[in-house]
Design a protein around this motif. Structure first.
Motif, PDB file in Angstrom:
ATOM      1  N   MET A  32      38.984  49.778  23.735  1.00  0.00           N
ATOM      2  CA  MET A  32      38.714  49.230  25.251  1.00  0.00           C
ATOM      3  C   MET A  32      39.802  49.413  26.049  1.00  0.00           C
ATOM      4  N   ALA A  33      40.544  50.484  26.827  1.00  0.00           N
ATOM      5  CA  ALA A  33      40.913  50.719  28.025  1.00  0.00           C
ATOM      6  C   ALA A  33      41.212  49.935  29.003  1.00  0.00           C
ATOM      7  N   ILE A  34      41.544  49.470  29.982  1.00  0.00           N
ATOM      8  CA  ILE A  34      41.642  49.137  30.884  1.00  0.00           C
ATOM      9  C   ILE A  34      41.918  49.658  31.883  1.00  0.00           C
ATOM     10  N   ALA A  35      41.223  50.818  32.281  1.00  0.00           N
ATOM     11  CA  ALA A  35      42.179  52.029  34.079  1.00  0.00           C
ATOM     12  C   ALA A  35      42.588  50.532  34.975  1.00  0.00           C
ATOM     13  N   GLY A  36      43.986  51.694  34.901  1.00  0.00           N
ATOM     14  CA  GLY A  36      44.503  51.396  35.563  1.00  0.00           C
ATOM     15  C   GLY A  36      46.292  50.352  35.335  1.00  0.00           C
ATOM     16  N   GLY A  37      45.355  49.261  33.842  1.00  0.00           N
ATOM     17  CA  GLY A  37      46.517  49.294  32.734  1.00  0.00           C
ATOM     18  C   GLY A  37      47.042  47.660  34.485  1.00  0.00           C
ATOM     19  N   GLY A  38      45.950  47.214  34.969  1.00  0.00           N
ATOM     20  CA  GLY A  38      46.205  45.486  35.515  1.00  0.00           C
ATOM     21  C   GLY A  38      46.766  44.568  34.551  1.00  0.00           C
ATOM     22  N   GLY A  39      47.030  44.466  33.083  1.00  0.00           N
ATOM     23  CA  GLY A  39      48.300  43.451  32.634  1.00  0.00           C
ATOM     24  C   GLY A  39      46.981  42.295  32.392  1.00  0.00           C
ATOM     25  N   PHE A  40      47.882  40.707  32.103  1.00  0.00           N
ATOM     26  CA  PHE A  40      46.584  39.899  32.348  1.00  0.00           C
ATOM     27  C   PHE A  40      46.000  39.493  33.116  1.00  0.00           C
ATOM     28  N   TRP A  41      46.469  39.176  34.569  1.00  0.00           N
ATOM     29  CA  TRP A  41      45.223  38.554  35.036  1.00  0.00           C
ATOM     30  C   TRP A  41      44.383  39.905  35.429  1.00  0.00           C
ATOM     31  N   ALA A  42      44.557  40.776  34.950  1.00  0.00           N
ATOM     32  CA  ALA A  42      43.432  42.113  35.448  1.00  0.00           C
ATOM     33  C   ALA A  42      42.600  41.514  33.978  1.00  0.00           C
ATOM     34  N   GLY A  43      42.687  41.256  32.761  1.00  0.00           N
ATOM     35  CA  GLY A  43      41.644  40.823  31.469  1.00  0.00           C
ATOM     36  C   GLY A  43      41.183  39.902  31.589  1.00  0.00           C
ATOM     37  N   LEU A  44      41.198  38.396  32.522  1.00  0.00           N
ATOM     38  CA  LEU A  44      40.760  37.585  33.149  1.00  0.00           C
ATOM     39  C   LEU A  44      39.629  37.694  33.476  1.00  0.00           C
ATOM     40  N   THR A  45      38.538  37.048  33.639  1.00  0.00           N
ATOM     41  CA  THR A  45      36.890  37.252  33.717  1.00  0.00           C
ATOM     42  C   THR A  45      37.120  36.228  34.966  1.00  0.00           C
ATOM     43  N   PRO A  46      36.715  36.108  36.308  1.00  0.00           N
ATOM     44  CA  PRO A  46      36.744  35.613  37.347  1.00  0.00           C
ATOM     45  C   PRO A  46      37.324  33.570  37.307  1.00  0.00           C
ATOM     46  N   ARG A  47      35.970  33.243  36.379  1.00  0.00           N
ATOM     47  CA  ARG A  47      36.441  31.975  35.819  1.00  0.00           C
ATOM     48  C   ARG A  47      37.552  31.064  34.608  1.00  0.00           C
ATOM     49  N   GLU A  48      38.050  32.488  34.155  1.00  0.00           N
ATOM     50  CA  GLU A  48      39.427  31.728  33.452  1.00  0.00           C
ATOM     51  C   GLU A  48      40.339  31.939  34.441  1.00  0.00           C
ATOM     52  N   ARG A  49      40.427  32.661  35.798  1.00  0.00           N
ATOM     53  CA  ARG A  49      41.494  32.761  36.617  1.00  0.00           C
ATOM     54  C   ARG A  49      41.616  31.092  37.514  1.00  0.00           C
ATOM     55  N   VAL A  50      39.706  31.150  37.822  1.00  0.00           N
ATOM     56  CA  VAL A  50      40.165  29.576  38.086  1.00  0.00           C
ATOM     57  C   VAL A  50      41.065  28.686  37.250  1.00  0.00           C
ATOM     58  N   TYR A  51      40.354  28.788  36.471  1.00  0.00           N
ATOM     59  CA  TYR A  51      40.831  27.622  34.919  1.00  0.00           C
ATOM     60  C   TYR A  51      42.436  27.467  34.900  1.00  0.00           C
ATOM     61  N   VAL A  52      42.722  29.182  34.931  1.00  0.00           N
ATOM     62  CA  VAL A  52      44.217  29.405  35.246  1.00  0.00           C
ATOM     63  C   VAL A  52      44.964  28.781  36.079  1.00  0.00           C
ATOM     64  N   MET A  53      44.592  29.068  37.304  1.00  0.00           N
ATOM     65  CA  MET A  53      45.017  28.844  38.447  1.00  0.00           C
ATOM     66  C   MET A  53      44.770  27.466  39.322  1.00  0.00           C
ATOM     67  N   VAL A  54      43.667  25.856  37.977  1.00  0.00           N
ATOM     68  CA  VAL A  54      43.692  24.918  38.058  1.00  0.00           C
ATOM     69  C   VAL A  54      44.773  24.385  37.357  1.00  0.00           C
TER      70      VAL A  54
END
Length: 196
Positions: free
Chosen positions: A1-23
């Motif tokens: 299933m393709a993500i609309a708009g092609g957001g890439g790696f960051w768009a494919g992460l959940t908000p929780r995963e984004r926080v972990y990557v930022m930390v």
């Protein structure tokens, strides 16, 4: 299933995963900064220690420089006080005959001069003294070693008692004096200093 708009790696992460990557990125930068500060602190400490050593050396130069110069002048004065000729041991022993009662040297022998380095030559003189008391022997050695203008010392002293009941001694004595080499006349020193 393709993500609309092609957001890439960051768009494919959940908000929780984004926080972990930022930390994780924040921890990486904080640890990198701490490691750099640690190494820089060590380098600064080493530099400060080196600067401290230089400051101590400069302080020694300013505070002890005069002391060093004074000691060098004393050393030069002592060296200049050393005679440029060997002691005249035979005439010295003649004077000792008059000064010390009962002293009559025998087997007098002048030893060969010996270079000891540093511009010094050692002159030796060996003789025997018969039937002297300990007081006479002490007086003789004191007279010989305290001769002004010469550094004379007893290098070898062999004392034998004639008998267990008498206080008479036989002594084999070797005296040494030092001669300074390469001395210039007092008038020559000023001429040497004036040359450019």
């Amino acid at each position: 299933m393709a993500i609309a708009g092609g957001g890439g790696f960051w768009a494919g992460l959940t908000p929780r995963e984004r926080v972990y990557v930022m930390v994780l990125v924040l921890v990486f930068f904080v640890m990198g900064t701490l490691v750099l500060l640690y190494f820089r602190g060590n380098a600064l400490r080493e530099t400060e220690q080196e600067i401290g050593k230089y400051r101590l050396a400069i302080d020694d130069l300013h505070t002890r420089g005069a002391v060093y110069k004074a000691k060098m002048e004393q050393k030069n004065a002592r060296e200049k006080a050393i005679s440029t000729e060997c002691a005249q041991f035979a005439s010295l022993l003649d004077e000792a005959r008059l000064a010390v009662e009962g002293f009559n040297p025998t087997n007098e022998e002048e030893q060969a001069s010996l270079e000891v380095g540093g511009g010094l030559t050692k002159c030796s003189y060996k003789f025997d003294s018969k039937e002297m008391t300990i007081e006479q022997l002490t007086k003789l050695l004191t007279f010989l070693e305290s001769k002004p203008g010469q550094y004379i010392s007893t290098e070898n002293l062999v004392v034998r008692s004639l008998s267990g009941s008498e206080d008479r001694l036989n002594a084999d004595i070797t005296l040494v004096a030092f001669r300074r080499e390469g001395a210039t006349a007092p008038g020559d020193e000023s001429a040497v200093e004036e040359k450019p």
